[in-house]
Scaffold this active site. Structure first.
Site, PDB file in Angstrom:
ATOM      1  CD  GLU A 228       3.386  -7.883  -2.181  1.00  0.00           C
ATOM      2  OE1 GLU A 228       2.653  -7.544  -1.244  1.00  0.00           O
ATOM      3  OE2 GLU A 228       3.533  -7.209  -3.219  1.00  0.00           O
TER       4      GLU A 228
ATOM      5  CD  GLU B 185      -1.779  -0.447  -1.839  1.00  0.00           C
ATOM      6  OE1 GLU B 185      -0.692   0.006  -2.240  1.00  0.00           O
ATOM      7  OE2 GLU B 185      -1.960  -1.652  -1.591  1.00  0.00           O
TER       8      GLU B 185
ATOM      9  CG  ASP C 146       2.514  -1.998   1.413  1.00  0.00           C
ATOM     10  OD1 ASP C 146       3.151  -1.173   0.747  1.00  0.00           O
ATOM     11  OD2 ASP C 146       1.667  -2.760   0.914  1.00  0.00           O
TER      12      ASP C 146
END
Lengths: 702, 702
Positions: free
Chosen positions: A304, A405, A377
């Site tokens: 990323e 998240e 993820d």
């Protein structure tokens, strides 16, 4: 307005009673700050017993004292006083001596302990024995935990030790106070005022961690700023390390791989460049000079947008080993396996395995590769990561995400114990579970702490911090046992209230899966902030950023084919495991659409079509949340008003957002498949266009 | 390591005693969250008296109840219980009835109250009387404050009422949680979770404010985002307003002048455009429909880049009156006078006066012009703002800064009571003090609240919040009285500890002036973040951003000539006042360099040259801070450990930073004037280049 009048004498008497009743409750508010270390006064038999036994902590002889034992004594005294619930203990004839016997060899192993009551002796004792001081501290917390659960001293006899050496929190906290994927306010680390000022929270943080066996903290985001390795920050880190040392917490830092360029004045960060190697050596020595028990570095490299060894044509092993050489036997380099590349059009679920598996055996002894629980993820549900079981010559560590998240931020009740139990007990093939693979190494949890008074945004999110610690200590603990322990310490020991709370917790993660990503779907949330549903997003620059990439829904069907006819990600698993998943008719429906693309009218084991089952799942999820709200509302008399209201409000938000997920998702699938809803099913109140237009520029945690 | 051994019986007995002693202290930590509302148990005579009197709050008859009176009863019961300090009050023969008599006309005026003990009556009472319910709540807090200071019920007889109608906090809190000039963590306003979740802090915030008479809060930064006027934010504001209403706190919003363009779909924000006027009318009506007691708008217009009426060639009055028309008699438009223009090369200290004075008489009745205490910007010392006394036909409100942007952030002890007393008592000429000018209107304080557990970053900064409230209630209160009240409630009533704390507080602001900006200097701090000294900065784009602009030091002299030979800013003051300042030999040396440029060898009344006096001032400031640290360190036995350590650490930082200010400033002045230090004076340890190179990109609050 009339004047307020004094009413009659009787009412005045009544007021006196009210005042008396009020004053019996604690004068301080239940704001959640004390976490599971509340040690609420015992009642009933347990209270009477403790009162009669009047345990007192035997003094430590001067030569045996240490800062860790001082903490143990302080915690025991504080906890016992609080459990006793009254100012002055009655003078005891023959008090139970709590003896801390540390540094002997009771056979409990490193950091382990035994608890042994000898209450019938002439001079009754309760012995906490360990071979090291931290074992005695862990034993002290264990004793308090057992007492807090309502057990009597005489019933507490146990031997315990941590299952794995590393039990770490990973903080995604930036030095400016912002927490990436944080939903509980600002960072708890006050870098600006360190080292001069050490916030009391830093002590209470260490207490909380030590009480559940967490023994290390990576204090900054894996998307790291290089300046955190500068001398001014080393001074700040040292102050924290000094404060945490008595609690057995070692400090770790996320290191930016390009630091030699960013702050070192070099023009390269090539891991094979001698100047780079020398820079890391000197920097590491500098840190160890200040912090002799520095834990080591965590590195997110070539992932990323982060710099890494591949920028110089080197491998992850080259990069990790270079840093590991600098650290030597003083600590550890933890290298994250969370990588996926913009240039790689392989199924994202395959990339980490593809990149790391060939490196098996190449990493230095003090390198650990840290692998997320699933191959994508931290989704509400994923199968376990195929690297577990596939890299026998590499030390693998499990990375879990405590902060939610993808499971509703701090607003949704989702106890993650069952999710983690699912991955830990997953069979990797070859008779090894994921837990078996990581037990020689450790577990890391991405923290959910923040500046909110209750630390985690909501009280129930404290349970996830707690569960992480307990599972890292003992990965074979059941979610049920953990939820019980936590509830007894956090809310109440009364079975009539404890049971429904535990039940609700145990159901909660599955509810989130059902209303967000049922039947093996994943990654359908809003772009960037990951708030709310957005299955319609198909146009982002990189394919694997798009929900459409993951669900692949069209008029005919839905799901990601990861069998040999598709990406063949399934082949990364042990054949015996892959075999359980390869047939869409036989696979656990919970993973169906993860591995298979099926028609909308695919017949499920339930007899329903896939489409009808999918809709039913959304409705089940929503119904569960309604059930949680009803359960909680019935507990009003059992919970203090502050926490009762806070949780009620969170649950109301969850009810709304669960419906939103359900309605928006169903509206979208209908816009794709054109199918009518099963009979008796509620129609989404808006068209998919309505949901698609909702924007949340201020969503937290990004 | 040897095993820990049980030592002898005697020591064990000793431990029992230790446990008993420990358990007598409160089990909760003193973390500062309770502010001045701790109500620590009374001791000695006061405790005995309260115990024997056993005051109980008489119940309110059903018809007279209100949410405000419910709060009053709750606060009284909670406070009395806490002051009593023990769970169960003894059964009283003839308890003192505390009677809330609200809605009668005791002659105390709006929001006022009287407290009347009648303890000798057959049925003893203590009467809190007021003409409105909020008066009764204020009276309840006043009673608790008096009790907490150690006075007996029989000694508490008073009549009191707020001096001015508006007593507001201004929060410079952005909706993303960042607080401009905030040094206590993140914003206390959790916009993301509102309206669904109301943090308990929002109630405790209202309690704290109401307890000192604050009756309104502007909840967002004057550098405002227009979206806070959108419906989704109105729902959030409504939840806060509903929560605060019982405490008499009205909600206000900072409005961005360009909102009709930003969120209204118009292509202009011209205040004379009918569509713009209509937009504001509709928007305001929309707010009032949700929040009937909405306070109104605060506007920063045409200042530091904010949009305003001048963008359309209109005046401040045009802009303010347009919004005032929309608000009508339902609320207020508060228009800030803090303006200075990039195109204007007049002395910045003159600009607000120049711009606003001609508008005197043009503002609508429900417009208030809010003026900072001094003509520049919240410096450690400025003369009062010349607009006070110069605009008799305009309603002026005083703006103070509670957060210490220019006085050491939350690290430095600086009690601002004396600074505010200085401005409030300043004679504007014509026999009116600044207090006299603003009493018909009100005071606003830029809040220092944040997510830190102690609200204000440091405990001593709580005193500034407290002092603001008390002065807004009664601007003729002395700093000394306020410091005493606050210390008694916050730390201790024991004179041996209270006296030195109060003394230290009263000296503290002058110490900051002395080591930062002595003798009338101003605005010498670091660019942007305002952290630390930077008198050498001379090259910023706009002249008035540069410290050099303010000190004008060169080889010959130092200071800003604001007499007729210079900018003549002095002429903006009443001639009688200006006369006191016009002669450098006669002016109070504390304002010398504000109004005069003098030679380095200018002879001061002390007999020293300006240069020697300046150096001496720095040294006096540093010495005072050393004195504070010594004073505090001697109080260890009187203060709880958590707050003792926290303040010790802050004071150590202040010692370091005070020296830094002193050394860097002296080094710089020497680099300019080339003069030797007075004999016996310590040389700065580094050259000015060293100080100049220090950078603080992470300084908070920007």
């Amino acid at each position: 307005m009339r004047g307020t009048k004094l009413v009659n004498r009787l009412a005045a008497r009544f007021t006196v009673l009210v005042v008396i009743a009020l004053s019996a409750t604690p004068s301080y508010a239940e704001d959640g700050y004390d976490l599971w270390l509340r040690f609420a006064p015992l009642d009933g038999v347990a209270a009477a017993k403790l009162k009669s036994q009047t345990p007192v902590v035997a003094p430590i002889s001067e030569g045996d004292r240490s800062s860790t034992l001082d903490v143990a004594v302080e915690e025991l005294e504080r906890g016992l006083t609080s459990l006793r619930g009254e100012g002055d203990p009655p003078p005891a004839q023959n008090p139970v001596q709590i003896i801390l016997d540390c540094g002997t060899e009771p056979g409990t192993g490193q950091s382990g302990f035994s608890l042994t009551p000898q209450l019938e002796a002439e001079r009754p004792t309760f012995r906490i024995a360990a071979q090291d001081h931290i074992g005695c501290l862990y034993g002290s917390y264990a004793l308090l935990r057992e007492l807090a659960a309502g057990r009597g001293l005489g019933e507490i006899s146990l031997i315990d030790a941590p299952a794995m050496p590393l039990r770490l929190l990973n903080h995604w906290d930036n030095p400016d106070g912002h927490v990436e994927r944080g939903y509980a306010g600002r960072s708890i680390f006050d870098w600006w005022n360190l080292p001069g000022r050490l916030d009391q929270r830093m002590i209470d943080y260490a207490r909380a961690n030590a009480s559940i066996g967490i023994n290390g903290a990576v204090v900054n985001n894996v998307n790291a700023r290089a300046f955190m390795l500068e001398p001014r920050y080393i001074a700040k880190l040292k102050r924290l390390a000094d404060a945490w040392r008595p609690y057995g917490i070692r400090i770790y830092v996320s290191a930016r791989f390009s630091a030699p360029r960013d702050i070192g004045g070099l023009d390269t960060a090539d891991p094979l460049d001698p100047a780079v190697r020398q820079w890391w050596q000197a920097k590491t020595d500098e840190i160890y000079a200040s912090i002799p028990d520095f834990g080591g570095f965590l590195v997110k490299a070539n992932s990323e947008g982060q710099p890494g060894p591949q920028d110089y044509g080197r491998s992850h092993a080259d990069g990790a080993n270079m840093m590991a050489e600098a650290v030597g036997d003083r600590g550890t380099v933890i290298w994250r396996a969370f990588v996926y590349s913009a240039e790689d059009d392989t199924d994202r679920a395959k990339q980490a395995y593809d990149e790391f598996k060939p490196l098996d055996g190449q990493f230095a002894d003090n390198v650990i590769v840290q692998v997320k629980n699933g191959p994508i993820d931290f989704q509400p549900r994923e199968p376990f990561h195929p690297m577990f079981g596939a890299m026998p010559k590499t030390r693998l560590m499990l990375e879990l995400q405590i902060t939610k998240e993808y499971l509703g931020f701090a607003s949704h009740l989702a106890f993650l114990g069952p999710m983690w139990e699912e991955v830990l007990t997953a069979d990797t093939g070859g008779e090894k579970s994921v837990a078996d693979v990581i037990v020689p190494v450790g577990m890391a949890g991405v923290a959910n702490t923040g500046s909110d008074r209750n630390w985690s945004g909501s009280v129930f999110d404290q349970a996830n911090w707690y569960a992480f610690g307990r599972l890292a200590w003992n990965p074979s603990m059941s979610s049920d046992a953990i939820a019980r322990e936590w509830t007894a310490q956090t809310f109440t020991r009364k079975p009539a209230a404890l049971e429904p709370i535990v039940r609700m917790m145990l159901e909660s993660r599955e509810a989130v899966v059902q209303y967000m990503t049922p039947l093996g779907l994943a990654h359908l949330m809003g772009t960037g902030h990951h708030y709310g549903p957005a299955p319609w997003v198909c146009d982002l620059a990189r394919p694997e950023w798009n929900p459409c990439y993951y669900h692949r829904a069209d008029r005919d069907g839905i799901g990601f084919d990861r069998t040999p006819s598709g990406s063949n990600a399934i082949s990364q698993y042990d054949p015996a495991i892959a075999a359980q998943w390869s047939d869409p008719a036989a696979i656990d429906p919970k993973l169906l659409l993860w591995f298979h693309r099926v028609d909308w009218d695919h017949r499920m084991a339930s007899g329903r079509t896939l489409w009808h089952e999918l809709v039913a799942e959304y409705d089940r999820g929503v119904a569960k949340v309604d059930g949680f709200a009803a359960t909680w509302s019935a507990l009003e008399s059992e919970i203090d008003p502050e926490r009762f209201r806070a949780i009620s409000e969170r649950l109301a938000i969850q009810q709304t957002e669960a419906r939103w997920w359900r309605d928006a998702s169903i509206a979208y699938w209908q816009s794709v498949n054109g199918l009518p809803l099963p009979e008796g099913t509620a129609k989404p109140p808006f068209s998919v266009e309505y949901y698609r237009k909702l924007e949340f520029p201020e969503a937290p945690g990004q």
